[in-house]
Write an enzyme that holds these catalytic residues in place. Structure first.
Site, mmCIF file in Angstrom:
data_model
loop_
_atom_site.group_PDB
_atom_site.id
_atom_site.type_symbol
_atom_site.label_atom_id
_atom_site.label_comp_id
_atom_site.label_asym_id
_atom_site.label_seq_id
_atom_site.Cartn_x
_atom_site.Cartn_y
_atom_site.Cartn_z
ATOM 1 N N SER A 114 -85.840 62.810 20.814
ATOM 2 C CA SER A 114 -85.363 64.048 20.205
ATOM 3 C C SER A 114 -84.736 63.835 18.836
ATOM 4 O O SER A 114 -85.370 63.333 17.926
ATOM 5 C CB SER A 114 -84.395 64.721 21.166
ATOM 6 O OG SER A 114 -84.065 65.993 20.690
ATOM 7 N N HIS A 115 -83.465 64.209 18.708
ATOM 8 C CA HIS A 115 -82.770 64.174 17.417
ATOM 9 C C HIS A 115 -82.255 62.784 17.081
ATOM 10 O O HIS A 115 -81.675 62.591 16.019
ATOM 11 C CB HIS A 115 -81.606 65.157 17.466
ATOM 12 C CG HIS A 115 -80.718 64.911 18.651
ATOM 13 N ND1 HIS A 115 -81.123 65.196 19.927
ATOM 14 C CD2 HIS A 115 -79.504 64.360 18.757
ATOM 15 C CE1 HIS A 115 -80.171 64.840 20.779
ATOM 16 N NE2 HIS A 115 -79.188 64.327 20.102
ATOM 17 N N ASP A 278 -85.874 69.614 14.869
ATOM 18 C CA ASP A 278 -85.472 68.226 15.107
ATOM 19 C C ASP A 278 -86.662 67.313 15.363
ATOM 20 O O ASP A 278 -87.822 67.718 15.176
ATOM 21 C CB ASP A 278 -84.495 68.165 16.285
ATOM 22 C CG ASP A 278 -85.174 68.486 17.606
ATOM 23 O OD1 ASP A 278 -86.163 69.250 17.588
ATOM 24 O OD2 ASP A 278 -84.735 67.986 18.649
ATOM 25 N N ASP A 280 -88.397 66.278 17.927
ATOM 26 C CA ASP A 280 -89.500 66.709 18.789
ATOM 27 C C ASP A 280 -89.740 68.212 18.748
ATOM 28 O O ASP A 280 -90.529 68.734 19.540
ATOM 29 C CB ASP A 280 -89.271 66.250 20.233
ATOM 30 C CG ASP A 280 -88.001 66.809 20.832
ATOM 31 O OD1 ASP A 280 -87.035 67.046 20.080
ATOM 32 O OD2 ASP A 280 -87.955 67.016 22.055
ATOM 33 N N ASP A 282 -87.823 70.922 19.332
ATOM 34 C CA ASP A 282 -87.285 71.932 20.248
ATOM 35 C C ASP A 282 -85.961 72.534 19.775
ATOM 36 O O ASP A 282 -85.523 73.552 20.294
ATOM 37 C CB ASP A 282 -87.181 71.409 21.692
ATOM 38 C CG ASP A 282 -86.373 70.144 21.817
ATOM 39 O OD1 ASP A 282 -85.813 69.687 20.799
ATOM 40 O OD2 ASP A 282 -86.302 69.600 22.941
ATOM 41 N N ARG A 283 -85.321 71.896 18.785
ATOM 42 C CA ARG A 283 -84.056 72.462 18.288
ATOM 43 C C ARG A 283 -84.305 73.277 17.022
ATOM 44 O O ARG A 283 -85.340 73.107 16.366
ATOM 45 C CB ARG A 283 -83.069 71.350 17.955
ATOM 46 C CG ARG A 283 -82.678 70.538 19.160
ATOM 47 C CD ARG A 283 -81.577 69.564 18.816
ATOM 48 N NE ARG A 283 -81.152 68.869 20.024
ATOM 49 C CZ ARG A 283 -79.969 68.324 20.198
ATOM 50 N NH1 ARG A 283 -79.069 68.369 19.234
ATOM 51 N NH2 ARG A 283 -79.656 67.725 21.346
ATOM 52 N N LYS A 377 -86.879 74.515 25.162
ATOM 53 C CA LYS A 377 -86.392 75.224 23.990
ATOM 54 C C LYS A 377 -87.404 75.018 22.873
ATOM 55 O O LYS A 377 -88.189 74.076 22.912
ATOM 56 C CB LYS A 377 -85.004 74.738 23.603
ATOM 57 C CG LYS A 377 -84.845 73.244 23.363
ATOM 58 C CD LYS A 377 -83.357 72.932 23.308
ATOM 59 C CE LYS A 377 -83.071 71.525 22.856
ATOM 60 N NZ LYS A 377 -83.232 70.515 23.906
HETATM 61 C C1 G16 Z 1 -81.074 67.613 25.256
HETATM 62 C C2 G16 Z 1 -81.422 68.692 26.227
HETATM 63 C C3 G16 Z 1 -80.626 69.921 25.915
HETATM 64 C C4 G16 Z 1 -79.152 69.608 25.895
HETATM 65 C C5 G16 Z 1 -78.872 68.471 24.965
HETATM 66 C C6 G16 Z 1 -77.427 68.064 25.121
HETATM 67 O O1 G16 Z 1 -81.465 68.030 23.985
HETATM 68 O O2 G16 Z 1 -82.793 68.972 26.173
HETATM 69 O O3 G16 Z 1 -80.933 70.887 26.845
HETATM 70 O O4 G16 Z 1 -78.393 70.699 25.468
HETATM 71 O O5 G16 Z 1 -79.687 67.374 25.294
HETATM 72 O O6 G16 Z 1 -77.246 66.754 24.825
HETATM 73 P P1 G16 Z 1 -75.939 65.977 25.190
HETATM 74 O O7 G16 Z 1 -75.990 65.601 26.630
HETATM 75 O O8 G16 Z 1 -76.000 64.819 24.256
HETATM 76 O O9 G16 Z 1 -74.785 66.892 24.870
HETATM 77 P P2 G16 Z 1 -82.564 67.248 23.162
HETATM 78 O O10 G16 Z 1 -82.847 68.118 21.969
HETATM 79 O O11 G16 Z 1 -81.893 65.938 22.828
HETATM 80 O O12 G16 Z 1 -83.725 67.082 24.088
#
Ligand code: G16
Length: 544
Positions: A114-115, A278, A280, A282-283, A377
């Protein structure tokens, strides 16, 4: 006769899927058998029916292609009948979710951290999504983890690499592997949901935007949709080529990591809309000319206006938000006379609500917004919904935000992150705080008096599963709130997240500085949790 080869192996410690899949340093994934053990554990846990379809794709980060080739071989050896893989190994997370649903696949492997940054010394990740297109729920991730602790072999076939850059279908040990256009189906879906004609007309009328793809997966999607289909000028999408190391940056769309976009939007040459996504895809980040919109506010503002988009004309069935997300959306739900659900952090918790038709839009403070069109998302979806609303209503982001607050009041909101702190210290902080919670009611911190404090526990209204320990909440008499949580997506040490929220009614100060409005809460958070005492830190690393 297909020869399946059995490779002996031993379990690795710590193959625990976090908030969203298994995320580790690339060097960890590069150990012999590491990725293979995890993928085999997924297949052992989910036991695909013979001939099932699997979707595979990732955000293009370093190691993406290598792991995809192994995943294809392991899938062939485990009885899958068909694999759909994005061209170049590319699939944004929402596009993968859509492909799973569209092709009635039994699930998918999404390769992303992801990010988190990418590159040989940075992060990689593997996530399994189920047949509804959404992240595997805790029952499934628990079974996968349990399997990783016992695994003693993985299965493969000895076949050459698939040419991931040439669309078409090839056979891998009897399994069909189709390299698909990663963008087309997703872009077509967006056209069914949004009023592209209205947006095109606004663009022709001079509406401008900048979309920062952050050298991550959304570049090809944004160029196709924003520039090719909606008519925005060439160059509207910047950093539009996915790079294995995201150009050395964090592909995290916030005010810190998307600073050039933020600065542009706050300056004299700002276009009408600034947006980013971000690693991937989704953000999302939404900034109007001179107006940053928090993800929590974005959820509320979209929910209040989304009926103007063709895909949502029938109205909303319900709204869902993660617990640390501000209560701004709750006020919209109340005004619409629909339910608002409060879930633990993690998109997987929305899956049942969406499948059951109980929620139409979901959102999280962590820059995630999405709807029942997929089960992830969706960054570009959120940008397109904003565009659709702005185009139809002929209003600026700033004016829409002011209008919203004047009607519903404003939830001032910030998240303070303390990154890379010692895991032991972080766990002690949380354990001490949890023990202290029952003693907090009635205590005062500056002008704030504690009304209630608890550890958030969620009972899923559909399958009645219970998820406890989902964050510590301190709620004050004036409705303000502090939430403490440890991140579940990091790969180094621990990250403490402190979520701060203060509600100001429509008659109050609606255009004040967020940091000033939250100052008492920030001070209270430091005292209540002993942040400096436990971590040695006197200030957060990132404020979003
Ligand atoms: C992931 C999940 C999200 C979640 C986020 C929170 O985001 O897909 O639903 O809100 O983690 O991350 P943390 O546990 O670090 O607060 P992503 O965009 O990283 O896949």
């Amino acid at each position: 006769m297909i020869m399946i080869r059995t490779v002996p192996t031993q379990p690795f410690e710590g193959q625990v899927p976090g908030t969203s899949g298994l995320r580790k340093k690339v060097r960890v994934f590069q150990q012999a058998n590491y990725a293979e053990n995890f993928i085999q554990s997924v297949f052992d846990a989910v036991r695909p029916e013979a001939g099932a379809t699997l979707v595979i794709g990732g955000d293009g980060r370093f190691l993406n292609r290598t792991v995809i080739q192994q995943a294809i071989r392991i899938a062939a050896a485990n009885g899958y009948g068909r694999v759909l893989v994005g061209r170049g190994g590319i699939l944004s997370t929402p596009a993968a979710s859509h492909l799973i649903r569209l092709n009635r696949a039994s699930g998918g492997l999404i390769l992303s951290a992801s990010h988190n940054p990418g590159g040989p010394d940075e992060d990689f990740g593997i996530k399994y999504n189920i047949a509804n297109g959404g992240p595997a729920p805790e029952g499934v991730t628990g079974a996968i983890h349990a399997r990783t602790l016992e695994i003693d072999r993985w299965l493969t076939v000895d076949t050459p690499d698939v040419d991931l850059d040439t669309p078409g279908t090839v056979a891998v040990a009897g399994m069909a592997v189709t390299v698909v256009d990663p963008v087309a189906d997703y872009a077509d879906l967006m056209e069914t949901l949004f009023d592209f004609a209205a947006i095109r007309a606004a663009v022709a009328g001079g509406f401008t935007m900048r979309f920062d793809a952050m050298s991550a997966v959304t570049g090809p999607y944004a160029i196709e949709i924003l520039e090719n289909r909606l008519g925005f000028a060439r160059g509207t999408v910047v950093n539009g080529v996915p790079l294995e190391d995201f150009g050395g940056h964090h592909p995290d769309p916030n005010m810190i990591h998307a600073k050039p976009l933020f600065d542009l939007m706050m300056g004299p040459d700002a276009p009408d809309l600034g947006a980013a996504s971000d690693g991937d895809g989704d953000r999302n980040l939404i900034i109007g000319r001179g107006r940053f919109v928090t993800p929590s506010d974005s959820l509320a503002m979209l929910a209040a206006n989304m009926h103007v988009a063709p895909g949502y004309r029938a109205g909303l069935k319900g709204i869902a938000r993660s617990m640390p997300t501000s209560a701004a959306a709750d006020r919209v739900a109340a005004a619409l006379g629909i339910a608002c659900y409060e879930t633990p952090t993690g998109w997987k918790f929305f899956g049942n609500l969406l499948d059951a038709g109980m929620a139409t839009i979901c959102g999280e403070e962590s820059a995630g917004t999405g709807s029942d069109h997929v089960r992830e998302k969706d960054g570009l979806w959120a940008v397109l919904l904003w565009l659709n609303i702005l185009a139809v209503r002929g209003i600026s982001v700033d004016a829409l935000a002011r209008e919203h607050w004047a009607r519903f009041g404003r939830n001032y909101y910030a998240r303070h992150d303390y990154e890379g702190i010692d895991s032991g210290a972080a766990n002690t902080l949380m354990a001490e705080l949890k023990d202290k919670l029952p003693t907090l009611a009635g205590a005062s911190f500056g002008p704030l008096s504690v009304q209630a404090a608890d550890s958030f526990s969620y009972t899923d209204p559909v399958d009645h599963s219970v998820s406890s320990n989902q964050g510590l909440r301190v709620i004050f008499a004036d409705g303000s709130r502090i939430v403490f949580r440890l991140s579940g997506t990091g790969t180094q040490g621990a990250t403490l997240r402190v979520y701060l929220e203060r509600y100001e009614p429509a008659s109050g100060a609606l255009d004040a500085e967020t940091s000033a409005m939250l100052a008492d809460l920030i001070a209270a958070a430091g005292t209540i949790a002993g942040i400096t005492r436990h971590t040695g830190r006197t200030a957060p690393d990132v404020i979003t």
